[in-house]
Design a protein around this motif. Structure first.
Motif, PDB file in Angstrom:
ATOM      1  N   UNK A 154       0.798  -1.234   0.000  1.00 40.32           N
ATOM      2  CA  UNK A 154       0.000   0.000   0.000  1.00 40.32           C
ATOM      3  C   UNK A 154       0.826   1.277   0.000  1.00 40.32           C
ATOM      4  N   UNK A 155       2.107   1.190   0.351  1.00 38.01           N
ATOM      5  CA  UNK A 155       2.907   2.400   0.541  1.00 38.01           C
ATOM      6  C   UNK A 155       3.890   2.618  -0.610  1.00 38.01           C
ATOM      7  N   UNK A 156       4.686   1.611  -0.905  1.00 39.47           N
ATOM      8  CA  UNK A 156       5.557   1.734  -2.082  1.00 39.47           C
ATOM      9  C   UNK A 156       5.400   0.471  -2.912  1.00 39.47           C
ATOM     10  N   UNK A 157       4.640   0.606  -4.011  1.00 38.08           N
ATOM     11  CA  UNK A 157       4.247  -0.547  -4.817  1.00 38.08           C
ATOM     12  C   UNK A 157       4.908  -0.494  -6.176  1.00 38.08           C
ATOM     13  N   UNK A 158       5.075  -1.649  -6.766  1.00 36.52           N
ATOM     14  CA  UNK A 158       5.492  -1.639  -8.171  1.00 36.52           C
ATOM     15  C   UNK A 158       4.262  -1.696  -9.080  1.00 36.52           C
ATOM     16  N   UNK A 160       0.651  -0.102  -8.617  1.00 36.20           N
ATOM     17  CA  UNK A 160      -0.382   0.617  -7.874  1.00 36.20           C
ATOM     18  C   UNK A 160      -1.682   0.123  -8.498  1.00 36.20           C
ATOM     19  N   UNK A 161      -2.547  -0.503  -7.715  1.00 36.30           N
ATOM     20  CA  UNK A 161      -3.695  -1.177  -8.341  1.00 36.30           C
ATOM     21  C   UNK A 161      -4.854  -0.240  -8.608  1.00 36.30           C
ATOM     22  N   UNK A 162      -4.819   0.939  -8.036  1.00 47.10           N
ATOM     23  CA  UNK A 162      -5.933   1.853  -8.296  1.00 47.10           C
ATOM     24  C   UNK A 162      -5.464   3.273  -8.110  1.00 47.10           C
ATOM     25  N   UNK A 163      -4.876   3.757  -9.171  1.00 49.51           N
ATOM     26  CA  UNK A 163      -4.333   5.098  -9.224  1.00 49.51           C
ATOM     27  C   UNK A 163      -5.491   5.999  -9.647  1.00 49.51           C
ATOM     28  N   UNK A 164      -5.858   6.939  -8.762  1.00 52.86           N
ATOM     29  CA  UNK A 164      -6.990   7.816  -9.076  1.00 52.86           C
ATOM     30  C   UNK A 164      -6.414   9.090  -9.632  1.00 52.86           C
ATOM     31  N   UNK A 165      -6.341   9.178 -10.956  1.00 50.57           N
ATOM     32  CA  UNK A 165      -5.662  10.325 -11.562  1.00 50.57           C
ATOM     33  C   UNK A 165      -6.650  11.175 -12.343  1.00 50.57           C
ATOM     34  N   UNK A 226       7.706   9.411  10.575  1.00 47.37           N
ATOM     35  CA  UNK A 226       8.042   9.748   9.190  1.00 47.37           C
ATOM     36  C   UNK A 226       6.782  10.180   8.445  1.00 47.37           C
ATOM     37  N   UNK A 227       6.953  11.037   7.431  1.00 51.93           N
ATOM     38  CA  UNK A 227       5.774  11.487   6.691  1.00 51.93           C
ATOM     39  C   UNK A 227       5.541  10.617   5.465  1.00 51.93           C
ATOM     40  N   UNK A 228       4.268  10.545   5.085  1.00 49.84           N
ATOM     41  CA  UNK A 228       3.873   9.815   3.878  1.00 49.84           C
ATOM     42  C   UNK A 228       3.135  10.787   2.970  1.00 49.84           C
ATOM     43  N   UNK A 229       3.628  10.903   1.745  1.00 47.84           N
ATOM     44  CA  UNK A 229       2.956  11.767   0.760  1.00 47.84           C
ATOM     45  C   UNK A 229       1.703  11.038   0.282  1.00 47.84           C
ATOM     46  N   UNK A 230       0.531  11.639   0.528  1.00 48.11           N
ATOM     47  CA  UNK A 230      -0.706  10.909   0.249  1.00 48.11           C
ATOM     48  C   UNK A 230      -1.522  11.513  -0.895  1.00 48.11           C
ATOM     49  N   UNK A 268      -2.090   4.616  -1.046  1.00 47.37           N
ATOM     50  CA  UNK A 268      -1.544   5.170   0.196  1.00 47.37           C
ATOM     51  C   UNK A 268      -2.647   5.743   1.079  1.00 47.37           C
ATOM     52  N   UNK A 269      -3.788   6.131   0.478  1.00 53.03           N
ATOM     53  CA  UNK A 269      -4.893   6.639   1.312  1.00 53.03           C
ATOM     54  C   UNK A 269      -5.401   5.535   2.238  1.00 53.03           C
ATOM     55  N   UNK A 270      -5.347   4.278   1.776  1.00 57.36           N
ATOM     56  CA  UNK A 270      -5.785   3.160   2.618  1.00 57.36           C
ATOM     57  C   UNK A 270      -4.754   2.938   3.728  1.00 57.36           C
TER      58      UNK A 270
END
Ligand code: P5A
Length: 491
Positions: A154-158, A160-165, A226-230, A268-270
């Protein structure tokens, strides 16, 4: 006691966040990490339900002003290589399809790492005149990035199964900028509903999205500080419009380049929801996204007449609740205690226990997941009380997460600046985010990394706590004019 129950009973200390995170993903059945490709993971049914509920909030927010589209996964190399800065930023991260069966492809195909170079050649065809603008589309798709840093579910994926762009085109720089502000508000509304705190910054120039004029980012603070860019929002100016020749005819008949924006959120939102609210007993979920909002557990230890009455009462409570809530009546064979652990792990916001004594008194017992508070409720009021409790759970976890967030932000923007307080700053960086004044030059950014072992998030736009204090002062490194800037260790 069965092994499973024994495991369910042992708490997972959240202090050790990394271990906690992996254990919760497994025990709450969010993701299975046993898939044999690095950086690719499998959604369990429960995890997928949570994911879909979270996404439906964002989808509804986007649907207000965007149209949903669906572009292909593969991008011809010829298109992908057009935008120079974009390629530079992504060339190390692209997976390539080079063969069809045994034949080498004439034009290799990129597995999209993001979709600018898939979408914008079509924008060129779709956009003719000013009447076609603004154009606002979004898609929810998988994207692939060959991440070389440590991958993490969920955090660093190769994949990303659901990129909301989302991708938008406008007549002017100002209209695109207004869209950036709208996107900020959409993402704020989204994270407010998830009760996930955030800092919004303008990323430094050296760290903006490849091809963007500037980048705005949302960061949250993970339990380890640590921060996570979401989320990120990019003003693209006319960079891509020039590369892909996207022009419109204005009212006077003149052809002009469009001004564009794009913005996106991954799973990453999850991760942020899980990490922000969870505790030593597992997930704690905002009721709006909890796959099960209420669980009813019959308290029976033998199969006598009184237990039949308990089951009957449980079923009628279930029937009363099921039109308004996602509610489960757990009639399984396990002992009540085992059921409690199982549903606590899955973050069910409200448990209703009904035993023989409750039946005779025409009441039941409510137990809140966020506070473990217990109280009795008359059976006749179950629906309205449940509604109240779920609302209160949301308000409580939002207040709690904001308080915790505030306690992890350390302000060194006072009159004394940060000078002479380097050890203090270093110590605070280990615990969370530090605000200092910075000029925004890359050299000072490098120096900050060296002195404080922290990355520069960027200058403050705002936070979920409202704007902080003073916005301008002298750069902590070079003394030139600086802006209120956040630094932190990042994921
Ligand atoms: C905006 C949408 C873009 O790709 N193009 C379309 C723009 N921006 S971004 O910053 O590169 O990515 C958007 C957000 O996706 C998350 N993210 C990731 N999440 C999990 N695994 C990854 N490998 C990954 N890469 C990026 C980040 O939250 C980022 O802000």
């Amino acid at each position: 006691m069965a092994d499973e129950e024994r495991e369910a009973k042992t708490v997972i200390p959240k202090e050790n966040f990394s271990e906690w995170y992996n254990e919760v993903l497994r025990r709450a059945e969010i993701m299975d990490v046993r898939y044999p490709v690095k950086g690719l993971y499998v959604w369990f049914p429960f995890g997928l339900k949570l994911r879909n509920l979270i996404y439906s909030i964002l989808r509804a927010l986007l649907d207000e002003e965007h149209d949903e589209v669906l572009f292909p996964t593969l991008i011809p190399r010829t298109e992908f290589m057009k935008e120079e800065k974009h390629i530079k930023g992504f060339e190390d991260e692209v997976f390539w399809v080079t063969k069809g069966g045994v034949d080498e492809l004439d034009v290799p195909l990129a597995l999209r790492p993001t979709s600018e170079t898939a979408i914008y050649p079509m924008f060129k065809v779709w956009i003719r005149s000013h009447a076609d603008l603004p154009l606002r589309v979004y898609q929810i798709v998988n994207v692939f990035r060959y991440e070389t840093k440590h991958t993490r579910p969920l955090i660093r994926l190769r994949e990303v199964t659901s990129f909301k762009e989302a991708h938008t085109a406008h007549r002017s720089w100002e209209e695109a900028e207004a869209q950036v502000r709208k996107a900020i508000n959409i993402y704020r509304a989204f994270y407010d509903r998830l009760a996930v705190p955030y800092i919004i910054t303008k990323r430094p120039d050296w760290d903006k999205f490849p091809g963007a004029a500037y980048t705005i980012a949302f960061d949250t603070i993970m339990p380890d500080g640590r921060t996570l860019q979401i989320a990120t929002i990019h003003h693209l100016g006319t960079n891509f419009a020039k590369t892909f020749d996207i022009k419109y005819e204005d009212i006077g008949g003149e052809y002009k380049y469009v001004h564009q924006t794009c913005y996106g959120i991954s799973e990453r939102c999850v991760a942020a929801v899980i990490a922000t609210h969870g505790d030593d007993h597992g997930l704690v979920l905002p009721p709006e996204v909890a796959p099960t909002q209420i669980v009813i557990v019959p308290i029976i230890f033998s199969k006598d007449e009184r237990s039949a009455a308990v089951i009957e009462t449980c079923r009628s409570v279930h029937a009363a609740l099921k039109n308004s809530f996602r509610v489960v009546l757990d009639e399984g064979e396990e002992r009540p205690g085992a059921k409690f652990y199982k549903w606590e792990m899955r973050g069910v916001p409200l448990r209703i226990e009904i035993g023989p004594r409750d039946v005779s008194r025409e009441e039941c017992t409510f137990v809140r997941r966020d506070t473990f508070e217990r109280f009795t409720v008359p059976l006749s009021n179950v629906v309205s009380e449940a509604e109240k409790v779920l609302k209160d759970v949301y308000e409580n976890i939002w207040r709690r997460s904001k308080e915790h967030f505030a306690s992890r932000i350390f302000d060194f923007c006072g009159n004394e600046r940060g000078q002479g307080r380097e050890d203090e700053i270093k110590e605070c960086v280990r615990r969370g985010v530090v605000a200092i004044f910075m000029c925004g030059s890359e050299e000072c950014g490098v120096e900050v990394k060296e002195r404080f072992d922290a990355d520069v998030l960027g200058e403050e736009v705002t936070t979920c706590l409202g704007d902080a204090g003073e916005r301008r002062g002298c750069c902590i490194i070079c003394g030139a004019e600086g802006k209120r800037t956040y630094i932190a260790r990042t994921y």
